[in-house]
Design a protein around this motif. Structure first.
Motif, PDB file in Angstrom:
ATOM      1  N   MET A   1       0.836  -1.171   0.000  1.00 38.00           N
ATOM      2  CA  MET A   1       0.000   0.000   0.000  1.00 38.00           C
ATOM      3  C   MET A   1       0.891   1.248   0.000  1.00 38.00           C
ATOM      4  N   ALA A   2       0.615   2.185  -0.895  1.00 35.60           N
ATOM      5  CA  ALA A   2       1.414   3.406  -1.030  1.00 35.60           C
ATOM      6  C   ALA A   2       1.022   4.414   0.052  1.00 35.60           C
ATOM      7  N   LEU A   3       2.006   5.213   0.435  1.00 38.80           N
ATOM      8  CA  LEU A   3       1.740   6.258   1.418  1.00 38.80           C
ATOM      9  C   LEU A   3       0.917   7.380   0.781  1.00 38.80           C
ATOM     10  N   ARG A   4       0.042   7.943   1.569  1.00 36.82           N
ATOM     11  CA  ARG A   4      -0.790   9.038   1.094  1.00 36.82           C
ATOM     12  C   ARG A   4       0.000  10.349   1.187  1.00 36.82           C
ATOM     13  N   THR A   5       0.027  11.114   0.129  1.00 34.26           N
ATOM     14  CA  THR A   5       0.738  12.391   0.132  1.00 34.26           C
ATOM     15  C   THR A   5      -0.265  13.534   0.195  1.00 34.26           C
ATOM     16  N   ILE A   6       0.086  14.514   0.986  1.00 32.65           N
ATOM     17  CA  ILE A   6      -0.748  15.702   1.109  1.00 32.65           C
ATOM     18  C   ILE A   6       0.087  16.893   0.660  1.00 32.65           C
TER      19      ILE A   6
END
Length: 103
Positions: free
Chosen positions: A1-6
């Motif tokens: 699962m990829a990290l969520r970027t903000i």
């Protein structure tokens, strides 16, 4: 699962500058020049007021270009003592008041 970027937007992360310099210092120097010009109401005072305004604006822009938070760095620097004696020895006897300040 990829990290969520903000994304961090530039508008919410900018320094508080006005006319290229620190906001409070630019407004205060403008207020001083304005008060000088309109309280004296002389040609000499007008010239000195304009020189004060444009000179301070020039210096404040240079200051903000080098570091936008330089005013806070200077104010923190003024709170420091001029000399801090060295106290790093195992043979030093601490008094009770010195020991109590770390509790």
């Amino acid at each position: 699962m990829a990290l969520r970027t903000i994304p961090i937007r530039r508008a919410g992360n900018r320094d508080n500058l006005f006319m290229g310099g620190d906001r409070e210092l630019v407004m205060f120097s403008g207020l001083l020049a304005f008060a000088l010009i309109f309280s004296a109401q002389e040609l000499r005072a007008t010239v000195v007021g304009f020189v004060l305004w444009f000179g301070s604006l020039f210096v404040l822009r240079i200051m903000a270009k080098s570091d936008p938070k330089l005013r806070f760095v200077y104010l923190r620097h003024r709170r420091y003592k001029s000399f801090y004696p060295a106290r790093s020895t195992p043979f030093r006897d601490n008094t009770t008041s010195q020991g109590n300040q770390y509790k």
